[in-house]
Enzyme design. Sequence first.
Site, PDB file in Angstrom:
ATOM      1  CG  ASP A 157      -1.707   1.282   1.375  1.00  0.00           C
ATOM      2  OD1 ASP A 157      -2.864   1.338   0.938  1.00  0.00           O
ATOM      3  OD2 ASP A 157      -1.158   2.251   1.949  1.00  0.00           O
TER       4      ASP A 157
ATOM      5  CB  THR B 157      -3.804   2.145  -1.917  1.00  0.00           C
ATOM      6  OG1 THR B 157      -3.447   3.530  -1.936  1.00  0.00           O
ATOM      7  CG2 THR B 157      -3.758   1.602  -3.338  1.00  0.00           C
ATOM      8  CG  ASP B 158      -3.497  -2.695   1.098  1.00  0.00           C
ATOM      9  OD1 ASP B 158      -3.182  -2.984  -0.056  1.00  0.00           O
ATOM     10  OD2 ASP B 158      -2.751  -2.896   2.077  1.00  0.00           O
ATOM     11  CG  LEU B 159      -8.833  -0.204   3.815  1.00  0.00           C
ATOM     12  CD1 LEU B 159      -9.010   0.936   4.791  1.00  0.00           C
ATOM     13  CD2 LEU B 159      -9.497  -1.471   4.344  1.00  0.00           C
TER      14      LEU B 159
END
Length: 443
Positions: free
Chosen positions: A187, A215-217
């Site tokens: 991320d 960004t991961d989420l």
Amino acid sequence: MLLSRHATFSAGAVTRRRRFIRHCLFNTQSNNQGIPPPLAGIRVLDLTRVLAGPSCTMLLGDMGADVVKVEEVTRGDDTRAWNPPSAPMSSNAPDESSHLPPESAYFLAVNRNKRSITVNFKDPAGLEVIRRLVRSSDVLVENFIAGKLAGMGLGWEDCKALNPRLVYASITGYGQTGPFREAAGYDVVIEAEAGLMHITGEPDRPPSKVGVAVTDLMTGLYAHGAILAGLRSVQQTGNGVWIDCNLFETQLAGLANIASNYLIAGKEASRHGTAHPSIVPYEVFPCKDGFLMIGAGNDKQFRLLAKTILEKPELADDTRFANNAARVANRKALVHIITEVLKEYGRDYWIQRFTGLGVPFGPINNIQQTFAHPQVGARQATVEVDHPRAGRVKMVAPPVTYNGMRMPVRRPPPWLSQHTEEILQDLGYSQNEIAELRARKIV
């Protein structure tokens, strides 16, 4: 509902769906609210770890899917070791889990509504366990480096041959093609490489990362939506789908208007801290004992701010601040004036002054203050579940309601290998075969 009554399912999926609907029917009939879990009867084979993949599969679990989380035999998901903090151990924890460390808060955050099985699928016997799971699953989600699972006999083509109706979702750093296809996705690196850090932070300070792995989420959300579309496609065509979802392109999409400014007009972006490049006042201001975010987005709101809240009517009549363009041109002077007024009193005083007048504002809350917010209680935005190792655990509730009802948290986050035996039995393994797999440390 995503799954219509005319959809075609495998016999196993139909049985699982009926069982789950019977399990939940009492709640939906007793209050005549909510909806039946739309993914009841759908099995998700979860080969992901850390955040982007687990957040995606948790959302599918929240919607009723049976999520089977496959973990490494001795350590499990990387985030199990990301502590402190951890949940306190219960005195009633199962004896068979006594060798495990406490449940980390990070792992607990994104793994509710799942079952855990440990499998060493580098061993042929473990690979066969995964293949049986592929045959009995509707969805597979993985976040290995592109090509890694294919090298182990578990790539898209391999799994499609085992289950032609499978929705196979790959979550990677950069996608399945291109010069960065084999690069790992982190991320914080993608935040840097795909523009987010460049626009985050104060203008006179170095770039900053966002406070959570956004960004991961976002990637988990995109993958979750794509999987729902894939399931619908299987209904329509009878053919499985390979979904290619990655952090890099997700973050490009997340640049939104900043990306459009560059693509359309060639305008480079810059950092503005909490301020807005085109609206003034629109930023965080200090007061005597805290901070407030103020967003006076138009002339009417600015006049209210100046005359009624700050009691500085001369600001509304000052030609330097007469309209937004003038305020932007004289940003430094106006921000200084507002700051000096706000610093005369505490945060709570200003909250009372702002409330109900139509000027957008909000206090900068720490996390304790966030969860003490009256809206959290009014909306029941947290939920408590009973965890077999940690006792009563509080977590953020699923954030969507359907006809006023949330999907239930049916299962607490699992402890490592909690459901290995029951899942193997579902797959047709005998007690002797399970004992042998355990003895060889394959599960």
